[in-house]
Design a protein around this motif. Sequence first.
Motif, mmCIF file in Angstrom:
data_model
loop_
_atom_site.group_PDB
_atom_site.id
_atom_site.type_symbol
_atom_site.label_atom_id
_atom_site.label_comp_id
_atom_site.label_asym_id
_atom_site.label_seq_id
_atom_site.Cartn_x
_atom_site.Cartn_y
_atom_site.Cartn_z
ATOM 1 N N ILE A 37 1.677 -11.874 -3.019
ATOM 2 C CA ILE A 37 2.318 -10.722 -2.385
ATOM 3 C C ILE A 37 3.209 -11.199 -1.235
ATOM 4 O O ILE A 37 4.406 -10.977 -1.229
ATOM 5 C CB ILE A 37 1.277 -9.704 -1.882
ATOM 6 N N PHE A 38 2.578 -11.817 -0.236
ATOM 7 C CA PHE A 38 3.321 -12.414 0.872
ATOM 8 C C PHE A 38 2.439 -13.356 1.674
ATOM 9 O O PHE A 38 1.222 -13.406 1.475
ATOM 10 C CB PHE A 38 3.968 -11.385 1.804
ATOM 11 N N GLN A 39 3.105 -14.107 2.560
ATOM 12 C CA GLN A 39 2.422 -15.084 3.405
ATOM 13 C C GLN A 39 2.862 -14.887 4.862
ATOM 14 O O GLN A 39 4.048 -14.679 5.117
ATOM 15 C CB GLN A 39 2.758 -16.506 2.969
ATOM 16 N N TYR A 40 1.893 -14.994 5.770
ATOM 17 C CA TYR A 40 2.175 -14.863 7.194
ATOM 18 C C TYR A 40 1.829 -16.144 7.931
ATOM 19 O O TYR A 40 0.791 -16.782 7.686
ATOM 20 C CB TYR A 40 1.373 -13.696 7.792
ATOM 21 N N TYR A 41 2.722 -16.487 8.842
ATOM 22 C CA TYR A 41 2.536 -17.658 9.701
ATOM 23 C C TYR A 41 3.183 -17.353 11.036
ATOM 24 O O TYR A 41 4.309 -16.827 11.072
ATOM 25 C CB TYR A 41 3.171 -18.890 9.048
ATOM 26 N N GLU A 42 2.491 -17.641 12.118
ATOM 27 C CA GLU A 42 2.990 -17.354 13.474
ATOM 28 C C GLU A 42 3.449 -15.898 13.595
ATOM 29 O O GLU A 42 4.511 -15.599 14.152
ATOM 30 C CB GLU A 42 4.114 -18.317 13.862
ATOM 31 N N GLU A 43 2.632 -15.017 13.022
ATOM 32 C CA GLU A 43 2.820 -13.566 13.123
ATOM 33 C C GLU A 43 4.066 -13.051 12.421
ATOM 34 O O GLU A 43 4.477 -11.898 12.634
ATOM 35 C CB GLU A 43 2.817 -13.118 14.594
ATOM 36 N N GLU A 44 4.666 -13.882 11.567
ATOM 37 C CA GLU A 44 5.856 -13.440 10.849
ATOM 38 C C GLU A 44 5.653 -13.632 9.350
ATOM 39 O O GLU A 44 4.979 -14.582 8.918
ATOM 40 C CB GLU A 44 7.084 -14.210 11.312
ATOM 41 N N GLU A 45 6.277 -12.771 8.569
ATOM 42 C CA GLU A 45 6.257 -12.912 7.122
ATOM 43 C C GLU A 45 7.156 -14.076 6.750
ATOM 44 O O GLU A 45 8.376 -14.040 6.963
ATOM 45 C CB GLU A 45 6.745 -11.620 6.452
ATOM 46 N N ARG A 46 6.565 -15.103 6.157
ATOM 47 C CA ARG A 46 7.322 -16.329 5.880
ATOM 48 C C ARG A 46 7.882 -16.334 4.455
ATOM 49 O O ARG A 46 8.938 -16.912 4.206
ATOM 50 C CB ARG A 46 6.432 -17.536 6.103
ATOM 51 N N GLN A 47 7.145 -15.722 3.548
ATOM 52 C CA GLN A 47 7.590 -15.704 2.156
ATOM 53 C C GLN A 47 7.031 -14.457 1.508
ATOM 54 O O GLN A 47 5.917 -14.012 1.855
ATOM 55 C CB GLN A 47 7.107 -16.964 1.427
ATOM 56 N N ARG A 48 7.755 -13.912 0.549
ATOM 57 C CA ARG A 48 7.345 -12.683 -0.105
ATOM 58 C C ARG A 48 7.515 -12.808 -1.600
ATOM 59 O O ARG A 48 8.492 -13.398 -2.078
ATOM 60 C CB ARG A 48 8.174 -11.510 0.406
ATOM 61 N N GLY A 49 6.563 -12.279 -2.328
ATOM 62 C CA GLY A 49 6.650 -12.231 -3.775
ATOM 63 C C GLY A 49 7.382 -10.985 -4.235
ATOM 64 O O GLY A 49 7.977 -10.252 -3.444
ATOM 65 N N ASN A 50 7.309 -10.726 -5.524
ATOM 66 C CA ASN A 50 8.046 -9.618 -6.131
ATOM 67 C C ASN A 50 7.252 -8.317 -6.044
ATOM 68 O O ASN A 50 6.791 -7.780 -7.059
ATOM 69 C CB ASN A 50 8.379 -9.962 -7.588
ATOM 70 N N PHE A 51 7.069 -7.831 -4.851
ATOM 71 C CA PHE A 51 6.348 -6.584 -4.612
ATOM 72 C C PHE A 51 7.242 -5.629 -3.820
ATOM 73 O O PHE A 51 8.026 -6.068 -2.974
ATOM 74 C CB PHE A 51 5.046 -6.847 -3.846
ATOM 75 N N PRO A 52 7.111 -4.318 -4.085
ATOM 76 C CA PRO A 52 7.985 -3.352 -3.386
ATOM 77 C C PRO A 52 7.641 -3.248 -1.906
ATOM 78 O O PRO A 52 6.597 -3.713 -1.447
ATOM 79 C CB PRO A 52 7.680 -2.035 -4.128
ATOM 80 N N ASP A 53 8.545 -2.582 -1.194
ATOM 81 C CA ASP A 53 8.378 -2.431 0.251
ATOM 82 C C ASP A 53 7.170 -1.583 0.626
ATOM 83 O O ASP A 53 6.790 -1.539 1.810
ATOM 84 C CB ASP A 53 9.639 -1.801 0.850
#
Lengths: 112, 111
Positions: free
Chosen positions: A46-62
């Motif tokens: 779905i997504f990955q968080y690092y240092e409180e920010e979304e670093r990478q996102r998969g193919n999922f809607p908002d």
Amino acid sequence: DAGVTQSPTHLIKTRGQQVTLRCSPKSGHDTVSWYQQALGQGPQFIFQYYEEEERQRGNFPDRFSGHQFPNYSSELNVNALLLGDSALYLCASSQGGNYGYTFGSGTRLTVV
Amino acid sequence: KQEVTQIPAALSVPEGENLVLNCSFTDSAIYNLQWFRQDPGKGLTSLLLIQSSQREQTSGRLNASLDKSSGRSTLYIAASQPGDSATYLCALTGGGNKLTFGTGTQLKVEL
């Protein structure tokens, strides 16, 4: 040494509602990733968080959004739930990506 | 786009048998490969991690190998036991550190 902790373990929601899932990473880990696993399928990123920010996102809607707190814990929020959102939601933590990932036991979400 | 395939999808063996689970991938530019075990309705338990510079890892009765040039990894389980019954998943990290999973091999070890 506590591993990855997820809450709640099970959840039943109605279509259109919103849900928040929570994850505490393994001690010493600073990166948190979320995965959705439908029955009989492999987990999907779905997504990955690092240092409180979304670093990478998969193919999922908002409708899928997240947050990471200063203590590295994380939340996954899903708005306007659909029946198809019913799945096992897995949280994984890591220290960078080179040392492997540790998964929690998951949250089973059922949308009715 | 990385695609990961696991064959067979399901496997049933008698107790004590040695077995091999296969994982193939389309893009050899990977960082790590990790094998997981999943019991029904549960989370994932990490079994073995092979970093990109390594060719194999061993833990107890388990041995995993990685051949990036051919896009293949195998998980060898020696002297299988009923407690080994579970779904086994392989997963890769490429650019960006996300894990890309196969669909798993469902293993049943019978008495």
